[in-house]
Design an enzyme around this catalytic site. Structure first.
Site, mmCIF file in Angstrom:
data_model
loop_
_atom_site.group_PDB
_atom_site.id
_atom_site.type_symbol
_atom_site.label_atom_id
_atom_site.label_comp_id
_atom_site.label_asym_id
_atom_site.label_seq_id
_atom_site.Cartn_x
_atom_site.Cartn_y
_atom_site.Cartn_z
ATOM 1 N N CYS A 36 35.495 46.472 45.578
ATOM 2 C CA CYS A 36 34.194 47.317 45.548
ATOM 3 C C CYS A 36 32.905 46.562 46.273
ATOM 4 O O CYS A 36 31.716 46.425 45.901
ATOM 5 C CB CYS A 36 33.774 45.747 43.699
ATOM 6 S SG CYS A 36 33.910 44.052 44.335
ATOM 7 N N CYS A 82 39.031 38.881 42.377
ATOM 8 C CA CYS A 82 37.637 38.994 42.882
ATOM 9 C C CYS A 82 36.591 39.340 41.475
ATOM 10 O O CYS A 82 37.173 39.808 39.898
ATOM 11 C CB CYS A 82 37.479 40.702 42.633
ATOM 12 S SG CYS A 82 35.939 41.318 43.109
ATOM 13 N N CYS A 105 44.489 31.489 50.110
ATOM 14 C CA CYS A 105 45.406 32.634 50.762
ATOM 15 C C CYS A 105 44.788 33.695 50.726
ATOM 16 O O CYS A 105 45.594 33.878 49.538
ATOM 17 C CB CYS A 105 46.973 31.639 51.027
ATOM 18 S SG CYS A 105 48.103 32.266 51.678
HETATM 19 ZN ZN ZN Z 1 36.767 43.449 43.941
#
Ligand code: ZN
Length: 119
Positions: A36, A82, A105
């Site tokens: 995105c 995210c 990580c």
């Molecule tokens: Zn994203």
């Protein structure tokens, strides 16, 4: 379009093999979500963890990632996603360097590095 490997990681919470994508970055730049495009990590916070995965001690903004408990594989870990597209990014551990003591990580295949002069 995602590659099969990127789909496995982002959607099915897969993990790339160690050493797949370490980003040999020497300049300044931003690591973005490859799906995105949201800013996720700054090159300043990247460190060599020796694990084979790109590692950072903090995200660009706590608003850009979601951290949630992950009980898979018989372990209690904290998953990092995210915040915009909900892609699985990796995990965060408490054995990172100062100033945060955190080690994000992250699967390098789900990051896109943009050097400062291309921002
Ligand atoms: Zn994203």
């Amino acid at each position: 379009m995602l590659t099969k490997e990127q789909y496995e990681i982002t959607t099915r919470k897969g993990t790339e093999a160690p050493g797949t994508c370490l980003f040999d970055v020497h300049g300044v730049g931003i690591f973005r979500c490859m799906r995105c495009g949201i800013d996720l990590f700054h090159s300043f916070t990247k460190f060599d963890s020796g694990t084979g995965w790109p590692s950072y001690y903090q995200p660009i903004s706590p608003l850009n990632v979601v951290e949630q408990s992950d009980m898979s594989l018989g372990m209690v870990r904290t998953e990092v996603l995210c915040a915009r597209c909900n892609s699985h990014l990796g995990h965060v551990f408490d054995d990172g360097p100062p100033p945060t003591g955190k080690r994000y990580c992250i699967n390098g295949l789900v990051l896109k590095y943009v050097p400062e002069n291309k921002l």
